[in-house]
Scaffold this motif. Structure first.
Motif, PDB file in Angstrom:
ATOM      1  N   TYR A 246       0.829  -1.212   0.000  1.00  0.00           N
ATOM      2  CA  TYR A 246       0.000   0.000   0.000  1.00  0.00           C
ATOM      3  C   TYR A 246       0.860   1.257   0.000  1.00  0.00           C
ATOM      4  O   TYR A 246       0.638   2.183  -0.777  1.00  0.00           O
TER       5      TYR A 246
ATOM      6  N   ARG B 108      -8.622  -2.112   6.181  1.00  0.00           N
ATOM      7  CA  ARG B 108      -9.148  -0.899   5.544  1.00  0.00           C
ATOM      8  C   ARG B 108      -8.083   0.183   5.366  1.00  0.00           C
ATOM      9  O   ARG B 108      -7.941   0.721   4.273  1.00  0.00           O
TER      10      ARG B 108
ATOM     11  N   LYS C 146      -5.958  -0.410  -0.934  1.00  0.00           N
ATOM     12  CA  LYS C 146      -6.624   0.582  -1.770  1.00  0.00           C
ATOM     13  C   LYS C 146      -8.137   0.415  -1.640  1.00  0.00           C
ATOM     14  O   LYS C 146      -8.882   1.374  -1.582  1.00  0.00           O
ATOM     15  N   HIS C 147      -8.547  -0.845  -1.594  1.00  0.00           N
ATOM     16  CA  HIS C 147      -9.960  -1.144  -1.376  1.00  0.00           C
ATOM     17  C   HIS C 147     -10.047  -2.593  -0.901  1.00  0.00           C
ATOM     18  O   HIS C 147      -9.107  -3.364  -1.114  1.00  0.00           O
ATOM     19  N   ASN C 148     -11.143  -2.949  -0.254  1.00  0.00           N
ATOM     20  CA  ASN C 148     -11.305  -4.349   0.117  1.00  0.00           C
ATOM     21  C   ASN C 148     -12.771  -4.761   0.022  1.00  0.00           C
ATOM     22  O   ASN C 148     -13.667  -3.918  -0.016  1.00  0.00           O
ATOM     23  N   PHE C 149     -12.969  -6.050  -0.075  1.00  0.00           N
ATOM     24  CA  PHE C 149     -14.321  -6.596  -0.251  1.00  0.00           C
ATOM     25  C   PHE C 149     -14.536  -7.754   0.710  1.00  0.00           C
ATOM     26  O   PHE C 149     -13.650  -8.596   0.870  1.00  0.00           O
TER      27      PHE C 149
ATOM     28  N   LEU D  51      -9.141  -2.503  -9.862  1.00  0.00           N
ATOM     29  CA  LEU D  51      -8.769  -1.455  -8.904  1.00  0.00           C
ATOM     30  C   LEU D  51      -7.284  -1.519  -8.574  1.00  0.00           C
ATOM     31  O   LEU D  51      -6.628  -0.499  -8.409  1.00  0.00           O
TER      32      LEU D  51
ATOM     33  N   ARG E 201      -3.888   5.182  -9.218  1.00  0.00           N
ATOM     34  CA  ARG E 201      -2.727   4.928  -8.370  1.00  0.00           C
ATOM     35  C   ARG E 201      -2.848   3.487  -7.921  1.00  0.00           C
ATOM     36  O   ARG E 201      -3.768   3.141  -7.175  1.00  0.00           O
TER      37      ARG E 201
ATOM     38  N   SER F  52     -18.270   5.560  -9.054  1.00  0.00           N
ATOM     39  CA  SER F  52     -17.574   6.448  -8.125  1.00  0.00           C
ATOM     40  C   SER F  52     -16.056   6.374  -8.282  1.00  0.00           C
ATOM     41  O   SER F  52     -15.328   6.986  -7.518  1.00  0.00           O
ATOM     42  N   TYR F  53     -15.556   5.610  -9.271  1.00  0.00           N
ATOM     43  CA  TYR F  53     -14.103   5.471  -9.439  1.00  0.00           C
ATOM     44  C   TYR F  53     -13.717   5.746 -10.874  1.00  0.00           C
ATOM     45  O   TYR F  53     -13.919   4.892 -11.746  1.00  0.00           O
TER      46      TYR F  53
END
Lengths: 156, 575
Positions: free
Chosen positions: B89, B122, B126-129, B147, B152, B181-182
């Motif tokens: 990250y 979190r 960058k993102h998580n599911f 993603l 970036r 949103s991205y």
């Protein structure tokens, strides 16, 4: 740089843990949340989050950018010209001067919402500054409980 | 097509073109491992610790520019992976990490090996599911890869409850992704680019400041072209080593806490910083109020949040470095390189005054010598990874990097134990290259179990341990700033390195002389097996120049015999 109170609206995809992403970003980066309200936007898969915060303009810029960076955040509005409202509920003993309390509530865009055997409950909905005044004025009637909602805002 | 969630995971990995997955099985991820057993679309490497698996995927990603994939189980499997996620990250490395989770019905009950993986990861992904139904699994897998590699880049975690891996559902891997949103910005604003070019034309002392983003965006050719066209001097951050190539005449060197004199002075005196994919990290800027006081700043970065985070920026350009330079280069035609001649001469004099140097010795191996020697012996053929500490800084200062992605290290998080597993990942990506992990006697022990991995899969990584019997960087700070109270940094008690390597199926070399160094390295390359080269180096050597933490960039501790070797200073003191 002067710390200013600001209100930000954040439009987010309505998915699980989106609120946690936002609040944990504030916590992790040391930004302050004064109040926060969330509700789904009617007929959409998005939610509207209103955050009242404070900080210098540089901090505000970072908050806005960091919010944008979160994947489910669709839009961030840093309010400049806005209408701001906050709601408050207050509970008083029935023995207090009810007429005064009722007049007070209506002076702040509210009124009596419930009367019981021992208690009367009133509400007011006004700008946050005026809500503060309402709470000060209510003190002389010995309120048992006062609950404030968060700020909601809409750009003019 | 109907298939189980576990099959979907494998199919997605294959569809993404991933050839190697690093991981470690466990209860909650077992169904996926059962499918891995049955397929032959990709190879799985069993690292001996989840942290190492993620670092290996990270090394693979850094060496190739592609998304690295790691797989772990729930609970401790996942928590072990967190350091790997955070490392990726901080350096914006594209990873997809798949973790098992307890079944949906057990979530929230403190089940066996249950931990809130999305909650914990979190702030370092960058993102998580967290997958909540079999129906959304194909879309989530597609989005995770998308993603990770776009905008970036960064690591993405997909946490999959065990019951979803068993359930069957319709699998159609989506061809495209639509996340309203991205929408990352790649193309720079044309007007801003024109303004920035004007600023370059009007500047007297411009400086190109290159960061890791230049590597990620694969922009090095354009950066070299821009530098050559304008003759503007260049400084690189730790993460950008190799972008210009070590022998490029316009490269001043690395800047920052352990940057060379000319680079740090250039940054202190420039009137226009052209920042390409760098983020003004505190290890680069030193004291912010004293940083580049005379400079306007052009800041090109794909992440708007990096711009004006730490320094005020006059020419912000949000976009991908490569795409912005494609726009900018034609506009630079009118720049007169002679305009900056005086500036280049000042910097040349600075470099002559205090070049990057060290005092060599005939009695003991100097760590800087070992790195230069590696450069002479393997040079551009090698990929160099490193751990974190003195050896990392010496490697960044002294190795002759020729190209981006040749230098792989944990810059942002500074993770000890990163180098060896990252080298395993890099070697899997480029089996034809010699892969060397430059490490220390502290760092290497933090993931030494990977000896077994490397031996089992025949991944011949050379670990050059610059052994000073200290946690050297902390010891250096203790020498300079804590009155030589060497609290918990003395590593005199050591394993038998040679025996350790051999016990795990590798080779060990004990090196105490320059001749032995050459011989060991040549043998290691010839033997083509994982090895430990235990190189005894000068014990009290310090990394110089050094800007003390919080100090101004131009206030450097420069190499002198006493500062370079704290043992010398001691001998003098006791006279």
């Amino acid at each position: 740089m002067a710390n200013e109170k600001r209100v930000i609206s954040v439009i987010v995809m309505n998915e699980s843990s989106v609120l946690a992403r936002i609040t944990s970003m504030f916590a992790a980066r040391g930004y302050n949340i004064e109040s926060l309200t969330v509700a789904p936007i009617p007929d959409s898969d998005m939610s509207h989050i209103t955050i009242a915060t404070n900080g210098s303009s540089k901090v505000m810029e970072q908050i806005t950018k960091q919010l944008h960076k979160l994947i489910p955040v669709y839009k961030v509005i840093e309010h400049e010209e806005m209408v701001e409202k906050e709601m408050v509920l207050a509970k008083f003993p029935i023995a207090e001067n009810l007429a005064d309390i009722s007049v007070l509530a209506s002076a702040y865009n509210g009124g009596v919402v419930n009367v019981g055997k021992e208690m009367i409950i009133v509400m007011a909905a006004d700008e946050p500054k005026r809500v503060k005044h309402f709470i000060e004025a209510a003190q002389r009637y010995n309120p048992c409980e006062i609950i404030r909602g968060g700020v909601v805002a809409i750009e003019r | 097509m109907q298939m189980s969630g576990a099959q979907m995971v494998c199919e997605a990995i294959i569809a993404e073109g991933v050839k190697t997955v690093f991981g470690y099985p466990g209860g909650a991820i077992m169904h996926v491992y059962d499918e891995i057993y049955k397929q032959d679309g990709f190879e799985h490497i069993l690292n001996r610790h989840e942290q190492a698996a993620v670092h290996a995927a990270d090394g693979y990603a850094r060496a190739t520019g592609e998304v690295g994939v790691a797989m772990v189980t729930s609970g401790p499997g996942f928590t072990n992976a967190v350091t790997g996620l955070a490392t990726a990250y901080m350096d914006s490395i594209p990873l997809v990490v798949i973790s098992g989770q307890v079944p949906l019905s057990l979530i929230g009950t403190d089940g066996f090996q249950e931990i809130d993986a999305v909650g914990i990861s979190r702030p370092c992904t960058k993102h998580n599911f967290l997958v909540r139904s079999i129906e959304e699994l194909p879309r989530i897998l597609k989005e995770a890869f998308y993603l990770a590699r776009t905008g970036r880049p960064g690591p993405v975690l997909v946490d999959i409850p065990k019951d979803i891996t068993v359930e069957t559902g319709e699998f159609k891997y989506p061809e495209s992704v639509n996340i309203p949103s991205y929408k990352p910005t790649y193309k720079g604003n044309k007007k801003q680019i024109v303004k920035a070019v004007e600023a370059i034309k009007n500047a007297k002392k411009p400086l190109l400041y290159i960061g890791g983003g230049a590597v990620l965006s694969d922009a090095y050719k354009l950066i070299r072209e821009m530098a050559e066209k304008t003759k503007i001097p260049v400084v690189e951050t730790l993460m950008a080593r190799g972008v210009m190539g070590h022998d490029h005449p316009q490269l001043l060197g690395m800047l920052g806490m352990h940057g060379n004199y000319a680079s740090n002075m250039a940054m202190s005196e420039t009137d226009l910083i052209i920042s390409l994919g760098a983020r003004f990290d505190d290890r680069v800027t030193g004291k912010l109020s004293e940083f580049a006081k005379y400079a306007d700043i052009i800041h090109v970065d794909i992440d708007p949040a990096n711009i004006a985070k730490l320094v005020d920026v006059q020419y912000p350009i949000v976009g991908d470095v490569k795409q912005v330079l494609e726009e900018m280069l034609p506009l630079l035609e009118g720049v007169d390189p002679d305009r900056y001649q005086a500036w280049r001469e000042i910097l040349k004099r600075y470099d002559e005054l205090h070049p990057q140097s060290y005092i060599d010795s005939d009695e003991v191996i100097k760590p800087q010598w070992a790195i230069e020697r590696l450069g002479e012996l393997v040079g551009e053929d090698a990929i160099i990874t490193s751990d974190v500490g003195q050896h990392q800084m010496w490697a960044a200062q002294h190795y002759p990097f020729d190209r981006p992605r040749q230098w792989i290290n944990s810059g942002g998080l500074g993770t000890m134990g990163f180098g060896f597993p990252a080298a395993i990942g890099a070697k899997k990506a480029h089996p034809e290259k010699t892969v060397i992990n430059i490490t220390g006697d502290g760092s290497i022990l933090m993931n030494m179990q990977e000896l077994v991995t490397a031996a089992e899969y025949d991944i011949p990584v050379i670990n050059v341990i610059l052994n000073n019997h200290f946690l050297g960087m902390v010891r250096q700070w203790q020498t300079f700033f804590y009155e030589k109270r060497y609290s918990e940094t003395d590593l005199t008690f050591q394993p038998n390195w040679k025996a350790l390597a051999e016990a795990c199926g590798g080779i060990g070399y004990d090196v105490t002389t320059k001749e032995e160094f050459d011989a060991a390295l040549k043998d290691a390359i010839k033997q083509n097996k994982v090895c430990f080269m235990n190189v005894s180096v000068n014990r009290f050597e310090n990394v110089l120049p050094m800007v003390p933490a919080g100090g101004a960039l131009f206030n450097m501790m420069l190499p002198s015999p006493e500062l370079a070797d704290s043992a010398l200073e001691d001998k003098k003191g006791t006279k």
